[in-house]
Write an enzyme that holds these catalytic residues in place. Structure first.
Site, PDB file in Angstrom:
ATOM      1  CE  LYS A 190     -10.249  -3.794 -10.708  1.00  0.00           C
ATOM      2  NZ  LYS A 190     -11.384  -4.756  -9.541  1.00  0.00           N
ATOM      3  CB  SER A 243      -4.749  -8.898  -0.833  1.00  0.00           C
ATOM      4  OG  SER A 243      -4.645  -8.818  -1.987  1.00  0.00           O
ATOM      5  CB  THR A 244       0.031  -8.368   0.868  1.00  0.00           C
ATOM      6  OG1 THR A 244       0.202  -7.122   1.804  1.00  0.00           O
ATOM      7  CG2 THR A 244       1.702  -8.927   0.829  1.00  0.00           C
ATOM      8  N   GLY A 247      -0.528  -7.264  -3.966  1.00  0.00           N
ATOM      9  CA  GLY A 247       0.224  -6.385  -4.883  1.00  0.00           C
ATOM     10  C   GLY A 247       1.869  -6.950  -4.174  1.00  0.00           C
ATOM     11  CD  GLU A 264      -0.680   3.317   0.989  1.00  0.00           C
ATOM     12  OE1 GLU A 264      -0.918   2.906   1.986  1.00  0.00           O
ATOM     13  OE2 GLU A 264      -0.393   4.237   1.023  1.00  0.00           O
ATOM     14  CB  CYS A 298      -5.770  -2.072   5.737  1.00  0.00           C
ATOM     15  SG  CYS A 298      -5.814  -0.308   5.687  1.00  0.00           S
ATOM     16  CD  GLU A 395      -4.601  -8.354   6.202  1.00  0.00           C
ATOM     17  OE1 GLU A 395      -4.996  -8.846   4.846  1.00  0.00           O
ATOM     18  OE2 GLU A 395      -5.609  -6.564   6.129  1.00  0.00           O
TER      19      GLU A 395
HETATM   20  P1  NAD Z   1      -7.862  -7.810  -2.594  1.00  0.00           P
HETATM   21  O1  NAD Z   1      -6.580  -7.848  -3.617  1.00  0.00           O
HETATM   22  O2  NAD Z   1      -8.580  -8.734  -3.353  1.00  0.00           O
HETATM   23  O3  NAD Z   1      -9.118  -6.386  -4.634  1.00  0.00           O
HETATM   24  C1  NAD Z   1      -8.165  -5.754  -4.225  1.00  0.00           C
HETATM   25  C2  NAD Z   1      -8.685  -4.483  -4.993  1.00  0.00           C
HETATM   26  O4  NAD Z   1      -7.694  -5.301  -6.469  1.00  0.00           O
HETATM   27  C3  NAD Z   1      -9.531  -5.542  -6.204  1.00  0.00           C
HETATM   28  O5  NAD Z   1     -10.145  -3.762  -6.601  1.00  0.00           O
HETATM   29  C4  NAD Z   1      -9.449  -6.608  -7.265  1.00  0.00           C
HETATM   30  O6  NAD Z   1     -10.761  -7.003  -8.242  1.00  0.00           O
HETATM   31  C5  NAD Z   1      -8.214  -5.925  -7.652  1.00  0.00           C
HETATM   32  N1  NAD Z   1      -7.525  -7.018  -8.289  1.00  0.00           N
HETATM   33  C6  NAD Z   1      -7.601  -8.289  -8.077  1.00  0.00           C
HETATM   34  N2  NAD Z   1      -6.525  -9.142  -8.321  1.00  0.00           N
HETATM   35  C7  NAD Z   1      -5.356  -8.089  -9.421  1.00  0.00           C
HETATM   36  C8  NAD Z   1      -4.300  -8.321  -9.883  1.00  0.00           C
HETATM   37  N3  NAD Z   1      -4.160  -9.362 -10.363  1.00  0.00           N
HETATM   38  N4  NAD Z   1      -4.779  -6.776 -10.515  1.00  0.00           N
HETATM   39  C9  NAD Z   1      -4.701  -5.753 -10.681  1.00  0.00           C
HETATM   40  N5  NAD Z   1      -6.086  -6.057  -9.681  1.00  0.00           N
HETATM   41  C10 NAD Z   1      -6.095  -7.119  -8.858  1.00  0.00           C
HETATM   42  O7  NAD Z   1      -7.619  -7.577  -2.033  1.00  0.00           O
HETATM   43  P2  NAD Z   1      -9.698  -6.972  -1.149  1.00  0.00           P
HETATM   44  O8  NAD Z   1      -9.922  -8.682  -0.713  1.00  0.00           O
HETATM   45  O9  NAD Z   1      -9.973  -6.326  -2.187  1.00  0.00           O
HETATM   46  O10 NAD Z   1      -9.159  -6.184  -0.131  1.00  0.00           O
HETATM   47  C11 NAD Z   1      -8.525  -6.123   1.182  1.00  0.00           C
HETATM   48  C12 NAD Z   1      -7.248  -5.775   1.075  1.00  0.00           C
HETATM   49  O11 NAD Z   1      -7.274  -5.464   1.507  1.00  0.00           O
HETATM   50  C13 NAD Z   1      -6.386  -6.284   2.310  1.00  0.00           C
HETATM   51  O12 NAD Z   1      -5.392  -6.831   2.649  1.00  0.00           O
HETATM   52  C14 NAD Z   1      -6.496  -4.803   3.709  1.00  0.00           C
HETATM   53  O13 NAD Z   1      -5.324  -5.091   4.158  1.00  0.00           O
HETATM   54  C15 NAD Z   1      -6.036  -4.690   2.190  1.00  0.00           C
HETATM   55  N6  NAD Z   1      -6.103  -2.895   2.556  1.00  0.00           N
HETATM   56  C16 NAD Z   1      -5.240  -2.479   2.309  1.00  0.00           C
HETATM   57  C17 NAD Z   1      -5.410  -0.608   2.804  1.00  0.00           C
HETATM   58  C18 NAD Z   1      -4.264   0.497   2.579  1.00  0.00           C
HETATM   59  O14 NAD Z   1      -4.594   1.609   2.892  1.00  0.00           O
HETATM   60  N7  NAD Z   1      -3.080  -0.099   3.605  1.00  0.00           N
HETATM   61  C19 NAD Z   1      -6.772  -0.092   2.824  1.00  0.00           C
HETATM   62  C20 NAD Z   1      -7.748  -0.644   3.139  1.00  0.00           C
HETATM   63  C21 NAD Z   1      -7.784  -2.219   2.229  1.00  0.00           C
END
Ligand code: NAD
Length: 484
Positions: A190, A243-244, A247, A264, A298, A395
């Site tokens: 997804k 996001s954390t 996660g 991640e 990230c 962050e």
């Molecule tokens: P997000 O956590 O809001 O969303 C990430 C993905 O998860 C999206 O596809 C979203 O639709 C999905 N999602 C949202 N809620 C969910 C749930 N309850 N269950 C399952 N999936 C769900 O993050 P974002 O705003 O899209 O991305 C930014 C974040 O990603 C930042 O915190 C960044 O640091 C992190 N990031 C980490 C890495 C790494 O390798 N560590 C790489 C890129 C981004």
């Protein structure tokens, strides 16, 4: 056509990447079992260009029934085809995907920029070539797993549920799909709701590559769709980048189940400049580390620690360099800083700018102007901050840098480690011994020395503490999709 204005006294004539060779459908369905399938709910949502707020296409919204179909298709493909196929045959498909990405690189780069807001220079030179490189790299391992893990009989896990964020949409999909396929797993992926297009184009490419039906399924939607993947009982592995906060929800949701996971998550990387560093090179690295991709990285170097004796000089050089950054149309090849990915993300960044000022920090932005439409944030730096400030601890995920000083090595190690995160760090020094001392003491998954934001498929990537667990890339990335 307006000329791009930069503030060092130079004007660049516009150099727009052509969009002629790009084909984007008006409406995208779900890619399940090798076919384009309408969503059960009949619902679609808009994907827009964040640089001008114009609608690009309609994207299908998958609910739990659609996710169930996708998982069933992946399971069937796993049981009947993919897990039985000789590894060297699997490798051929993965090579084919890599080569097709290279062939269509320009189209992918333009779509990534249109949908995500990142400068074309980045999508063209970083996202797309690295995505192809991951498929090449893992294709090479597919029939060599016995050599990768000697004296072990490693086995695939089954169906991998993969959820990716919006900052590197195609690249994150490649990080996840390539090792999963190479190890004999099938996939339900997804993309993030604001940047679904390149994953859907990848689905078209996967069809063209002739990958057996159901080996890769792409479902689109927001968090609810992601949660349906996470909670599906027949998914064997969750690979999540985001996001954390999300996660943690995922970790709770799969606790006590058979599901394996790699998470991640977020970061708050420290970049450290010692007085003996090559300062111009360091300043260029700091600029790249935080303003690259609008800080939507990230591992962005969002905290800078400068040794006190060179602080004034480094600050002046940083501000001079910021004045020369080009912010504007992401499709222009001169552009350094593109659009913020969504209104929601811009609101978050603006909230932190207010918090920083309210905490008493001094904010600096260059004198450039930003376009009227779309979502934009000028490159920003804060001085006069302390360790407890929220802009230092949390962050922001935007082009915002917080600068502090230090005197001794032990002081900077303590300060750099003082966050809940531990994804990456950068050290700038002329002394190899200092570099190695720091790399062994900084709590970060990746530490760059005299460079920043460099990636290679052979090199594992991942975090400590609240930046998650598990590694992607390299042999570690293969192991995350195997048992044995
Ligand atoms: P997000 O956590 O809001 O969303 C990430 C993905 O998860 C999206 O596809 C979203 O639709 C999905 N999602 C949202 N809620 C969910 C749930 N309850 N269950 C399952 N999936 C769900 O993050 P974002 O705003 O899209 O991305 C930014 C974040 O990603 C930042 O915190 C960044 O640091 C992190 N990031 C980490 C890495 C790494 O390798 N560590 C790489 C890129 C981004």
């Amino acid at each position: 056509m307006t000329k791009l204005k930069i503030n060092s006294g130079w004007d660049f004539a516009p150099s727009l990447e052509s969009t002629d060779h790009v084909s984007i459908k008006k409406q995208y369905e779900l890619f399940i079992g090798g076919k384009w399938v309408k969503p059960t709910s009949g619902k679609y949502f808009d994907t827009i260009n964040p640089a001008n707020e114009q609608k690009i296409a309609l994207i299908a919204e998958a609910n739990d029934k659609d996710v169930d179909k996708a998982v069933k298709a992946a399971r069937k493909a796993y049981n009947e085809v993919w897990s039985k196929m000789p590894a060297k045959e699997r490798a051929k498909y993965i090579y084919r995907i890599a080569r097709l990405i290279q062939e269509r690189a320009r189209e992918f780069a333009v779509i990534e920029t249109l949908d995500g807001g990142k400068p074309i220079r980045e999508s063209r030179d970083i996202d797309v070539p690295l995505a192809a490189a991951h498929f090449f790299y893992y294709a090479g391992w597919a029939d060599k797993l016995d050599y990768a893990f000697p004296n072990k009989k490693m086995q695939s896990l089954g169906v991998a549920g993969q959820i990716v964020p919006w900052n590197f949409p195609l690249l994150m999909a490649a990080w996840k799909i390539a090792p999963a396929l190479a190890t004999g797993n099938t996939v339900v992926l997804k993309p993030a709701e604001t940047t679904s297009l390149t994953a859907l184009k990848l689905a078209e490419l996967i069809q063209d590559a002739g990958l057996p039906e159901g080996v890769v399924n792409i479902v689109t939607g927001a968090g609810v769709t992601g949660a349906a993947i996470v909670n599906h009982p027949d998914v064997d592995k969750i690979a999540f980048t985001g996001s954390t906060g999300v996660g943690k929800i995922i970790q709770n949701a799969i606790a006590g189940t058979h599901k394996k996971a790699t998470l991640e998550l977020g970061g708050k990387a420290a970049n450290i400049i010692f007085e003996d560093a090559a300062l111009d090179q360091a300043v260029e690295g700091i600029i790249n580390g935080i303003y690259f991709n609008q800080g939507h990285v990230c591992c962005a170097g969002s905290r800078l620690f400068v040794q006190e004796s060179v602080y004034d000089l480094v600050l002046r050089k940083l501000k001079d360099r910021m004045e020369a950054l080009v912010i504007g149309n992401p499709l222009d090849k001169n552009t350094d800083i593109g659009a913020i990915n969504s209104k929601e993300q811009l609101d978050t960044i603006n909230k932190y700018l207010k918090i920083g000022k309210a905490e008493g920090a001094e904010m600096y932005q260059p004198s450039c102007s930003v376009p009227k439409n779309g979502y934009w944030c000028k490159p920003t730096l804060f001085t006069g901050v302390s360790q407890s400030n929220r802009i230092v601890q949390e962050e922001i995920f935007g082009p915002v840098l917080a600068i502090q000083t230090f005197r001794t090595v032990s002081e900077v190690i303590e300060k750099a480690n003082n966050t809940p995160y531990g994804l990456s760090a950068g050290v700038w020094t002329d002394k190899g011994s200092k570099l190695f001392n720091l790399t062994s003491q900084l709590k970060a998954g990746v530490i760059w020395g005299n460079t920043f934001n460099k990636f290679d498929p052979a090199s594992p990537f991942g975090g400590y503490k609240e930046s998650g667990f598990g590694r992607e890339g390299g042999l570690h990335g293969l192991k995350a999709y195997l048992k044995g």
